[in-house]
Enzyme design. Structure first.
Site, PDB file in Angstrom:
ATOM      1  N   LYS B  79       0.842  -1.206   0.000  1.00 20.51           N
ATOM      2  CA  LYS B  79       0.000   0.000   0.000  1.00 20.51           C
ATOM      3  C   LYS B  79       0.875   1.253   0.000  1.00 20.51           C
ATOM      4  O   LYS B  79       1.837   1.347   0.778  1.00 20.51           O
ATOM      5  CB  LYS B  79      -0.933  -0.003   1.214  1.00 20.51           C
ATOM      6  N   SER B 154     -10.038   2.375   2.433  1.00 17.80           N
ATOM      7  CA  SER B 154      -9.058   3.045   1.600  1.00 17.80           C
ATOM      8  C   SER B 154      -8.090   2.115   0.883  1.00 17.80           C
ATOM      9  O   SER B 154      -7.505   2.484  -0.133  1.00 17.80           O
ATOM     10  CB  SER B 154      -8.255   4.022   2.454  1.00 17.80           C
ATOM     11  N   SER B 178     -10.577   0.063   6.709  1.00 17.00           N
ATOM     12  CA  SER B 178      -9.898   0.166   5.409  1.00 17.00           C
ATOM     13  C   SER B 178      -9.194  -1.097   4.932  1.00 17.00           C
ATOM     14  O   SER B 178      -8.675  -1.116   3.814  1.00 17.00           O
ATOM     15  CB  SER B 178      -8.884   1.306   5.424  1.00 17.00           C
TER      16      SER B 178
END
Lengths: 99, 496
Positions: B79, B154, B178
């Site tokens: 990420k 997210s 998320s």
């Protein structure tokens, strides 16, 4: 009645260091007003006898010996800087004209 | 089976047995990325040459007789909110476009030490604020099940990359859901470890009392292997827990729930929940019962205040954390023409560099922390946090784990909630309590909703440092469902 007015958003934007355009102020005012109206519900159950939690788990101060250890070199620390001068971050003026 | 469809555990085994090289495994995934990335847009950065260099290094270490871990040579998508010295780190924001951090996050360092091959950096909502990846400054990621829909957020690039077979594993961060929400809506496994169980050092901060790194994978065992590889105490994070990582891999292999007490959270269901989600959830509960678990209903009355409390606490912490983006030391600088003051340049830069959701949250947090409003908003939210922790404590006296749907609905269409923040926030309704209380929680696939054929997630919540229970129950559910379905849920996904 609106809690968050256009003037309130302009004030928050100043505090937040966000140079918002005029049309953004109206848009954010309507949205923030809706959000604040919804989240204000927390006051319904937050009675005086309940202690607040800033963290999920109990925290203690964490210490380490005060020893010199390897860290970033000046080049590494300055590697992302928008402007550099003499191994330092170069920034716009921070004092007013009269200073 | 082709290499891209194998689990991480199996890839690790194949490489250890010398049946395939890390370079071959990396190349297969790079080819897949090249093939489907134009449709999915899971990545913000991929450098194929650099990937092959990492893979070659693993092959050389193995050839030299070095003892390597179970994930050595396995590719992973990382990420883009974790710092990486050899790749740009943007947090999905224009304010950090092109930034090369001078240090690695602890999670990054541990991936490297475990011999994982980092394929690239994945897309996310700007500064991890969002539930759809539409808040990325670099365009949305598409759900591999239906490209017109969101992959969650997210960590939407992370979930999409694993669901699209671009990577067998990915990293995510979970502040309000998320990891679990994107895993649920893409039909994969996503785990939020106990807060403090995984290091935040080098994770670009959103809400420091909530941010938790965790794994994504296509199987529960793979998620456990990755969890174990990057978790554990880190002296560089003062909120890191100085205790051993719970036995997550062992629990994932154990995969049985006989005699376990399972609580169904009464408050999660009813209005606002999609019928197909509730139907799959009830099936999962019945399945647990048929496997020997004792199922009871548990009431957590304060959970209905979790969402409003979260949308005061997280923006408050964000308004403070994001003050560091000041245009002085790194990142974007706008309007520095020699006449403007530092403060003017700062305000122009932040206005140009942050997207609308980040601006909203900074101002909301600034409001909630203002003198005069502090007690009514931030102070009250902190009290709700206490109430939610008490609800969990009481529940975990009665049961070993709690279960709920991970999300109220399946993946919604891109654009549907983009300019309606309150509608967007509802996606995290069921996941937020575990962030506020810091306990462990996982999402595992539990079928497809009848009305749209899209994946539904089962959330399993365990007490603080009870991470192993999430894996034990998750693996049991996975095993039973896969024997019923005749394979993993993901095989139902359309070809890309």
């Amino acid at each position: 009645m609106s809690v968050i007015t256009r003037e309130e958003v302009a004030h928050l934007a100043r505090l937040s260091r966000l140079a918002l355009a005029d049309e953004e102020l109206d848009h954010f005012a309507a949205q923030l007003d809706q959000i604040v109206g919804a989240v204000a519900r927390v006051a319904e159950v937050a009675t005086a006898d309940i202690p607040p939690s800033s963290h999920a788990l109990p925290l203690e101060n964490v210490f380490r010996p005060d020893e010199v250890r390897p860290s970033l070199t000046p080049d590494q620390a300055l590697s992302g800087a928008p402007a550099v001068e003499d191994d330092r971050f170069r920034v716009p003026r921070i004092l007013g004209e009269e200073a | 089976m082709s290499l891209i469809h194998e689990s991480a555990a199996e890839l690790g085994r194949l490489m250890a047995a010398g049946e395939v090289s890390a370079v071959e495994v990396a190349q297969a995934h790079l080819d897949r990325i090249a093939e489907v990335e134009p449709k999915v847009h899971a990545f913000l950065h991929v450098d194929p040459e650099a990937v092959l260099v990492q893979a070659r290094a693993v092959d050389e270490r193995r050839a030299a007789g070095e003892e390597l871990g179970p994930l050595a040579g396995v590719p992973i998508a990382h990420k883009d909110v974790f710092t990486t010295v050899d790749m740009p780190t943007t947090a999905g924001s224009k304010i950090l476009e092109g930034w090369r951090p001078p240090y690695d996050a602890t999670v990054t360092r541990r991936l490297r030490e475990a011999g994982l091959v980092i394929l690239g950096k994945t897309n996310l909502d700007e500064f991890a604020m969002g539930s759809s990846t539409e808040n990325s400054a670099y365009g949305p990621t598409h759900n591999p099940w239906d490209l017109s829909r969101i992959p969650g957020g997210s960590s939407g690039g992370a979930s999409a990359s694993v669901a699209a077979y671009q990577a067998p594993l990915s990293t995510g961060t979970d502040t309000g859901g998320s990891i679990r929400q994107p895993a649920a809506v893409t039909g994969i496994v996503g785990m939020k470890p106990t807060y403090g169980g995984s290091s935040r050092y080098g994770l670009i901060a959103f809400a420091s009392s909530l941010d938790t790194p965790g794994p994504f994978a296509r199987t529960v065992l793979d998620a456990a292997l990755l969890h174990e590889a990057f978790s554990g105490h880190d002296p560089m994070d003062s909120t890191s827990i100085a205790k051993p990582v719970p036995p997550v891999v062992e629990a994932a292999r154990q995969a049985d729930v006989a005699g376990l007490r399972v609580g169904v959270v009464k408050e999660f269901g009813g209005e606002g929940y999609q019928p197909g989600v509730l139907a799959r959830f009830r099936e999962a509960v019945d399945l647990l019962e048929s496997l020997g678990a004792k199922v009871v209903e548990v009431s957590c009355p304060s959970f209905e205040y979790a969402l409003p409390a979260y949308y005061l606490i997280a923006p408050s912490e964000c308004s403070s954390n994001l003050a560091r983006f000041d245009a002085m030391r790194y990142g974007l600088r706008v309007g520095d023409d020699g006449t403007r003051s530092a403060e003017e340049v700062m305000a122009l830069t932040r206005a140009a560099g942050f997207g609308p959701e980040v601006k909203r949250r900074i101002m909301l947090g600034t409001y909630a922390l203002s003198s005069g409003y502090y007690d009514a908003y931030y102070g009250s939210a902190q009290k709700v946090r206490t109430l939610i922790a008490r609800d969990f404590d009481a529940a975990f006296h009665q049961v070993d784990v709690l279960v709920s749907p991970t999300t109220p609905t399946t993946a919604f269409p891109i654009g549907e909630r983009a300019d309606d923040p309150m509608a967007m926030y509802l996606a995290d309704l069921c996941t937020i309590p575990s962030n506020l209380a810091g306990n462990a929680a996982i999402s595992v696939p539990c079928g497809l909703a009848d009305e749209d054929g899209l994946p539904v997630g089962l959330q399993i919540m365990a007490p603080v440092l009870g991470d192993d229970r999430c894996y034990r129950v998750g693996a049991a559910v996975e095993k039973a469902f896969e024997s019923r379905w005749g394979g993993p849920l993901l095989k139902e996904a359309p070809a890309l």
